[in-house]
Design a protein around this motif. Structure first.
Motif, PDB file in Angstrom:
ATOM      1  N   HIS A  36      -3.456  54.851 -67.942  1.00  0.00           N
ATOM      2  CA  HIS A  36      -2.676  53.887 -68.709  1.00  0.00           C
ATOM      3  C   HIS A  36      -2.053  52.832 -67.793  1.00  0.00           C
ATOM      4  O   HIS A  36      -2.084  51.650 -68.089  1.00  0.00           O
ATOM      5  N   THR A  66       1.933  56.166 -74.313  1.00  0.00           N
ATOM      6  CA  THR A  66       1.992  55.583 -75.665  1.00  0.00           C
ATOM      7  C   THR A  66       2.833  54.311 -75.686  1.00  0.00           C
ATOM      8  O   THR A  66       2.931  53.657 -76.721  1.00  0.00           O
ATOM      9  N   ASP A  67       3.428  53.965 -74.548  1.00  0.00           N
ATOM     10  CA  ASP A  67       4.300  52.796 -74.452  1.00  0.00           C
ATOM     11  C   ASP A  67       3.566  51.665 -73.745  1.00  0.00           C
ATOM     12  O   ASP A  67       3.220  51.774 -72.566  1.00  0.00           O
TER      13      ASP A  67
END
Length: 159
Positions: A36, A66-67
């Motif tokens: 990520h 997820t951010d």
């Protein structure tokens, strides 16, 4: 003084069309690491060791995948944030010992720069940071060039 020891481990898969960043150093290689953030497996293991020593969890707690704020983030900047967080809790890093596990590329030319990047982010002397690299003699996922792993341990002390 109150001393604590932390241990960190991280793994990322190798993939084309990705940069290879280790210890904040961009390394010219035919593949890079997926993740990520910038997928700096070494710096991620170091952050987990530091957070673990302070009983604060792991990097997923502070930098969840997820951010979108952390999409392609610079892991050395994330390490600086970890140092800020532990500082607020009254801790500082004493030393770090780490090992990168990768079949290729040869990392010896980059080791000192990795040490310096990590030391600078932690606010400690470069002599307090050890970075080593090893292969697994073509065994396992790292030996088959499917990914890279890193291990780190650190000592933190309560200020």
């Amino acid at each position: 003084m109150n001393f604590r020891i932390g241990q960190g481990y991280d793994v990322h898969r190798l993939a084309p069309d990705r940069r290879l960043i280790l210890g904040g150093c961009r390394i010219n290689h035919i593949v890079g690491l997926t993740g990520h953030s910038d997928a700096d497996v070494l710096t991620h293991a170091v952050m987990d060791a530091i957070l673990g020593a302070c009983a604060l969890g792991d990097i997923g707690k502070f930098f969840p995948d997820t951010d979108d704020r952390w999409k392609d983030a610079d892991s050395i900047e994330m390490l600086r944030e970890v140092i800020r967080i532990i500082g607020e809790k009254g801790y500082k890093v004493g030393n770090i010992d780490s090992t990168i596990v990768a079949q290729v590329p040869k990392l010896a030319p980059f080791i000192f720069s990795m040490r310096r990047n990590i030391a600078d982010a932690c606010g400690i002397d470069v002599d307090c940071v050890s970075v080593k690299a090893t292969t697994e003699e073509k065994l396992g996922f790292t030996g088959k060039c499917e990914g890279m792993a890193a291990h780190a341990v650190c000592l933190v002390e309560k200020k």
